[in-house]
Write an enzyme that holds these catalytic residues in place. Sequence first.
Site, PDB file in Angstrom:
ATOM      1  N   ASP A  67      11.873  -4.736  -3.379  1.00 25.09           N
ATOM      2  CA  ASP A  67      10.429  -4.917  -3.528  1.00 25.09           C
ATOM      3  C   ASP A  67       9.918  -4.263  -4.802  1.00 25.09           C
ATOM      4  OD1 ASP A  67      10.861  -2.317  -2.631  1.00 25.09           O
ATOM      5  OD2 ASP A  67       9.989  -2.678  -0.658  1.00 25.09           O
ATOM      6  N   ASN A 136       6.147   2.745  10.208  1.00 30.54           N
ATOM      7  CA  ASN A 136       5.640   1.630  11.020  1.00 30.54           C
ATOM      8  C   ASN A 136       6.715   0.562  11.256  1.00 30.54           C
ATOM      9  OD1 ASN A 136       5.885   0.389   8.548  1.00 30.54           O
ATOM     10  ND2 ASN A 136       3.734  -0.207   8.347  1.00 30.54           N
ATOM     11  N   HIS A 138       8.540  -0.982   8.954  1.00 26.66           N
ATOM     12  CA  HIS A 138       8.759  -2.007   7.915  1.00 26.66           C
ATOM     13  C   HIS A 138      10.124  -1.836   7.249  1.00 26.66           C
ATOM     14  CE1 HIS A 138       6.666   0.416   4.418  1.00 26.66           C
ATOM     15  NE2 HIS A 138       7.917   0.783   4.559  1.00 26.66           N
TER      16      HIS A 138
HETATM   17  P1  PGA Z   1      10.902   6.575   2.223  1.00 23.38           P
HETATM   18  O1  PGA Z   1      10.307   5.111   2.445  1.00 23.38           O
HETATM   19  O2  PGA Z   1      12.349   6.390   1.907  1.00 23.38           O
HETATM   20  O3  PGA Z   1      10.139   7.156   1.066  1.00 23.38           O
HETATM   21  O4  PGA Z   1      10.694   7.321   3.509  1.00 23.38           O
HETATM   22  C1  PGA Z   1      11.029   4.216   3.217  1.00 23.38           C
HETATM   23  C2  PGA Z   1      10.257   2.920   3.388  1.00 23.38           C
HETATM   24  O5  PGA Z   1       9.014   2.949   3.426  1.00 23.38           O
HETATM   25  O6  PGA Z   1      10.901   1.861   3.493  1.00 23.38           O
END
Ligand code: PGA
Length: 259
Positions: A67, A136, A138
Site C-alpha cells: 500500500d 481493527n 485490516h
Molecule cells: P504496525 O501497523 O506494524 O505499525 O503496527 C500494522 C498495520 O497497520 O498493518
Amino acid sequence: MRVIECSTRDEAAELVAGEILRALQAKPDLVLGLATGSTPVGVYERLVAAHCAGDADFSEVRTFNLDEYVGLSALHPQSYRTFMREHLFGSIQIQDHNVRFPPVDGFDLRAACEQYERAIVDAGGIDIQLLGIGSNGHIGFNEPTSSLASRTRVKTLTDKTLGDNARFYKEGEMQPELATTMGIGTILEAKRILLQSFGEKKADAIHAAVEGPISSFWPASALQLHPDTAIYVDAGSAARLTMRDYYRRVERNERGMSS
Ligand code: PGA
C-alpha cells in the site's frame, strides 16, 4: 493456518527473515510482497544484515508493496516509498525497476491499479507476502467491510487507522485519509503469506483473524481461506486466542516431522 507463538519480536523476525533468505537461495528472482509499519522492521534489519555479510543477493528480486498513501510525494518522510528506502531498498542493491508500489497519482488511478495487478501476474505472482495487521483487523489498508474479493484500489482510511498512525505526524501536519492498497483478493493469491503481530493492542484482531468467523468486518479473517499462511505472534497478541496450547503442540509436532 499455522499460529507460531514466539517469546520475542526478535525471535519472530529471525524466523520470518530465515524463511525469506532460504526462499531467495532457491529462487534468485524471488517475488516478494512487502509491508510497512513497525511490525516488519526486524525482518528488514536481518535481510540487510544478510546482504551486508554477502549471504544474500537481491539483484534479481522483484518486490510489490502492499500500500501507499494518496497525496504524499515519494520523498515525503511518511510515504511508504521513503520507509522502504530507509529500511530496506537503500541497503540491499535491489534494482529500481524491480521495485513497485501501488499507484497513488496520475490521471487514471483506476487503470493504473489494474496495471499494478497485471504487473504482479506478469512477474509470476507473489511468492511470499509479508503482512502486519491493524488493531481493527485490516491487512494492507483493507479496512473493515472491504470486499473479500477486492483488488488493488483506493480506500478511505478509518478513524481507528488514522488514530493509530497519528503518532507518525507532527501536530498540524496533514495526514492522508486515502491510500491505494492491494485488495484482499490480491493478497490471497500470494503463494505463501507470513503475518506478524506484536503487542496486546492487536489481541482482538488476532483472535478474530484466527478463531473468528470469516467476515469482511475483520479483514484478516479472510486468511483462513488461504492454504499456506503462517501467523507469528508474541504473547501479547496471542492473549485472546483460546487454543494456544494446541497451536504450541502443532508446532512441536511440525518441528518433529521436519527434523
Ligand atoms: P504496525 O501497523 O506494524 O505499525 O503496527 C500494522 C498495520 O497497520 O498493518
